[in-house]
Design an enzyme around this catalytic site. Sequence first.
Site, PDB file in Angstrom:
ATOM      1  N   GLU A 276       0.702  -1.093   0.144  1.00 30.01           N
ATOM      2  CA  GLU A 276       0.089  -0.004  -0.014  1.00 30.01           C
ATOM      3  C   GLU A 276       1.029   1.185   0.028  1.00 30.01           C
ATOM      4  O   GLU A 276       0.515   2.269  -0.882  1.00 30.01           O
ATOM      5  CB  GLU A 276      -0.861   0.084   1.278  1.00 30.01           C
ATOM      6  CG  GLU A 276      -1.972  -1.158   1.258  1.00 30.01           C
ATOM      7  CD  GLU A 276      -2.717  -1.138   0.143  1.00 30.01           C
ATOM      8  OE1 GLU A 276      -3.193  -0.102  -0.407  1.00 30.01           O
ATOM      9  OE2 GLU A 276      -3.322  -2.262  -0.427  1.00 30.01           O
ATOM     10  N   ASP A 357       4.129  -4.065  -5.929  1.00 23.95           N
ATOM     11  CA  ASP A 357       4.684  -5.310  -5.291  1.00 23.95           C
ATOM     12  C   ASP A 357       6.043  -5.272  -5.232  1.00 23.95           C
ATOM     13  O   ASP A 357       6.749  -5.580  -4.333  1.00 23.95           O
ATOM     14  CB  ASP A 357       4.149  -6.299  -6.216  1.00 23.95           C
ATOM     15  CG  ASP A 357       2.892  -7.082  -5.997  1.00 23.95           C
ATOM     16  OD1 ASP A 357       2.241  -6.416  -4.777  1.00 23.95           O
ATOM     17  OD2 ASP A 357       2.089  -7.630  -6.602  1.00 23.95           O
TER      18      ASP A 357
END
Length: 416
Positions: A276, A357
């Site tokens: 996030e 990621d």
Amino acid sequence: MGPLVVPVFLALFAVQLAVETGLLALNLRHVRRERGVPSPLAGQVSDETAARSRAYTLANGRLALVDGLSSAAATLAVLFSGLLPWLDRAVSARLAGPHRFVAYLMLLAMGGAAIALPFSAWRTFVTEARFGFNRTSLATWLGDRARGVALQALIGIPILYAVYGFMRFAGAHWWLWLFAFLVVVQVLLLWAWPTLIAPLFNRFQPLPEGPLRERLDALAREAGFANRGLFVMDASRRSGHSNAYFTGIFRPRIVLFDTLVASMSVDEAASVLAHEIGHYRRHHVHRGLALSLAGTLVMLFVLSRIVPWPPLYTAFGFDGPSLHAAVALLSLCGGAFVFWLAPLAAQMSRRHEYEADRYAIALARAPDALASALVRLNGENLSNLHPHPWYSAWHYSHPTLVERLEAIRAQAAAAG
């Protein structure tokens, strides 16, 4: 061009319906034919989870198919049954000026919400309950709907009055002035959401002290991620789904579902948070906001061009041009002209997920934890393990689980 308004719209509407319904049907057939666990996930996902995921995907897909066809039929009925001009005459007999504008659009919005309500109820109390996700009571569900309607009225009605004011009195370039106003409104809502609006629906408590809090605080400090704190949301009061997000635009709040906190290890939760943070540090949120505002600007420009165009109103049964009719027709017909943008937006979102990621792996230095967290989230949410590639390319904002795990392993291998 006037006589072609309806044929052009119907042709594009038919293409949209055929593409979206066809892709959904293709995905459902693909999922029905697949069995077991995809080979790249062998040993990571149980056969039982795969079977439940398949059943959940099919149940949601069938509901989406009925919902989509019903929505299309409702749209055509509203546009060609004479309802819109009849409502215009009924409202005009009692109201004028801005009150007419606001009442007309609010009544249409209420009608749309009423049509969607049965599908929402079925999704919550039948589909979600069948698979053990629903934890909300009928009283809570109705309370949420009532609060949502009240909130939409409290915010939406003043905005509609302002929209009318700009359209009516701001001159030929009213759409630019209205755009500037809507930018301010959007920023204010982003600021108000975490502190004033979201607490109307959920409780948010600071993440308790302990190993998880220490790890996440250290992670945020290492990333230089200025935030307003770590909070746990009581998502389990309504649903068994699990997730995490941050909310706000300048110094966001980090929000973890209590279901996520209860199910994940410290390393897994840290990897999810690092992901996030990656979205924020790579400016994905700000890019998304900028694109959304650019779309709003284009829409307002189109609206400014169609407001004085009589053939549009004649095609749908109106006596003549009006501000509220233009807004209503653009809202009802616009999707058929821009639906093809959906796969482009989905592709950009998937690219952002890969970037987040990669950032998470570099920050948390635990690719295995990120991979296991994604597997856990996929299993807990019963996400589709066998999406048809065309369907996922058109609709999926996230890469499939297999695609994400392959990218994580490739990056870990490249890092040595």
